[in-house]
Design an enzyme around this catalytic site. Sequence first.
Site, short mmCIF file in Angstrom:
data_model
loop_
_atom_site.label_atom_id
_atom_site.label_comp_id
_atom_site.label_asym_id
_atom_site.label_seq_id
_atom_site.Cartn_x
_atom_site.Cartn_y
_atom_site.Cartn_z
N SER A 232 -14.90 5.29 -17.36
CA SER A 232 -15.94 6.05 -16.67
C SER A 232 -16.99 5.09 -16.09
O SER A 232 -16.65 4.25 -15.27
CB SER A 232 -16.55 7.09 -17.62
OG SER A 232 -17.23 8.08 -16.89
N GLU A 344 -10.04 15.65 -14.80
CA GLU A 344 -11.25 14.89 -15.16
C GLU A 344 -12.51 15.76 -15.14
O GLU A 344 -13.46 15.49 -15.87
CB GLU A 344 -11.44 13.72 -14.19
CG GLU A 344 -10.36 12.66 -14.24
CD GLU A 344 -10.63 11.59 -15.27
OE1 GLU A 344 -11.53 11.79 -16.11
OE2 GLU A 344 -9.96 10.56 -15.24
N HIS A 457 -11.74 14.53 -19.03
CA HIS A 457 -12.40 13.24 -18.97
C HIS A 457 -12.62 12.69 -20.38
O HIS A 457 -13.12 13.39 -21.25
CB HIS A 457 -13.74 13.40 -18.24
CG HIS A 457 -14.41 12.11 -17.89
ND1 HIS A 457 -13.84 11.18 -17.06
CD2 HIS A 457 -15.63 11.60 -18.23
CE1 HIS A 457 -14.66 10.16 -16.91
NE2 HIS A 457 -15.74 10.39 -17.62
#
Length: 589
Positions: A232, A344, A457
């Site tokens: 990320s 995600e 995610h």
Amino acid sequence: MARWHTSSAGLWTCLAFSVVVLILTGGSDAAVVSTTHGDVRGSEFLTSSVVENAVFDRVFTFKGIPYAAPPVGDLRWRPPRDPESWTGVRDVTEFGSICVQSPGAQPPPPYPIHREFAPRTNSTSEDCLSLNVYTPNVSVTANLPVMVWVHGGGMVAGTSSQYPAEIPTSLNNVVMVTINYRLGTLGFLPTRDDDAPGNFGLLDVMKALQWVQANIRNFGGDPDRVTIFGQSGGGWAVSLLVMSPMATGLFHRAISQSGVAGVAITKKGDLTQTETLARGLNCSTDSYDDLMSCLRGKPGEAVSVGTPATAVIGGGFLPESPWDLMYKSRINRVDYLLGTNNDELAYVDDDGLLRPEFQFQLTALILPRISSQYLGGMVNMILQPVIDQYVDPANASDPIYLRDQFVQLGTDAIFAAPTVLMAQAASVKGNDRVYQYEFQRASSVFPGRPSYIKADHSDELFYTFGTPFLLDDTGASWRYSFTQEERDLSLDMMAYWVNFATNGDPNDSSGAARVRNLVTWPRFMTSSQSYLKLDVTSSTDVRLRESNVKFWNEEVPKLLGKEIATGSGEKSTWSFLLVAFSAVVSLLQ
């Protein structure tokens, strides 16, 4: 009422992992290692009652080693400097402080399992530039590959102590390093200083990598096989270092998980954000020197509130915008493994999205993140084309359809498209060791998660950090109810990652602590664009989300003012040369 599974502020980029209960032994028997600034004594992590199937019965841990001077006072918003040396042996058995960040930057965990992964220290300070080393062997002749983890959190939140590097280190032949770096305003405020007009958090990462080059051999690592990896916001940071000429030579391979170049940009010399902050804190903006002096005198908590990370372009660190550097393939030539999860941006609401909700979320959350990566980019330039791309008028009133399209739209725009663009840039650079993946496992440890969400995610972090192998407090049973197939997937993913760090090829198990029977991971090339679908039964495919990726990587930039391939299908001169060069490279392989 609609509710987010992934936080809109950080998109759960701040989600990270650490083990709450660790069995450690310290004291005089723990290893003492020399560094360029003094000797350190760490602890031993005993694996037998904590991690099942560990290759090593202990891992040496060294926590909170300072790699730079405290960036406080006049050193706030300056490039990192060397720490002071010490005499005697420094105890490094406790994690360093968390870097100052906005209150509430890390939202509450959505599932009980995430509570396992809270920071292992409550101390927060600007004096936070430290790192942690995890190694199975402190011999200077061990020459193990080194993996340096850059934590997630959108570069505004998170800390290194969240990630249980003890686990993958106990399961693989590797030295792992996790680092802290300045966040938010303290790490990314634009300034007018020529030596560093911003990007201080990224300069911190470079400083940590310099420490690794100078010291890691004494911890059993090979300074000529350093891989930076992150997820990320950490994936953003990794990609930006791959783009930066200032980072050349500090690492040899890179892994970006669910994040490439996702940060907003500001042109060098633009102090709009800085002056806005100053006015909010009653600092005069009449004189630059007085403005900075006033801001440096404010408490760190005051200057860090509610400000996103911004990358300054046009200086030595980033000569151009990330999009330009990727599109023009002006990046460092390093081996690169990168990928995304298939859902995600998971929007959780069984009732779906009404059309006004869809458009509000689109204009408030998704498109601002995209337009901020282009100088002068405005949401209204791309709003209708995005709707046209994703919404079939015949289904525009169907809430379930709109929900599913929104999940796909967010995943494509923020994660998949830039990842493909970066893979193309690395491949065109002449590098034949580029590998792309999509993680697709709908994990069994998330009871109640809607069936339309597979891998959200941060889900892959459980597998890359070996969480399925944690034992409960008795040491006799599993701590979490992963299936055996999921435990095998975790071993496979750790093997791919460490093989890549060791040899530049995730399929090459030379030097591995245990050999896995892995599905062959094809190289990504601009011609085939092959990738691996990671699941309990992994398989290969080509051209991830091709139509939508092309829309975000070509049509949207064009709408925001970039010169790219013409609409008639003819390539610009530059694009033609890239294709020709790529073809030549493919023939030479």
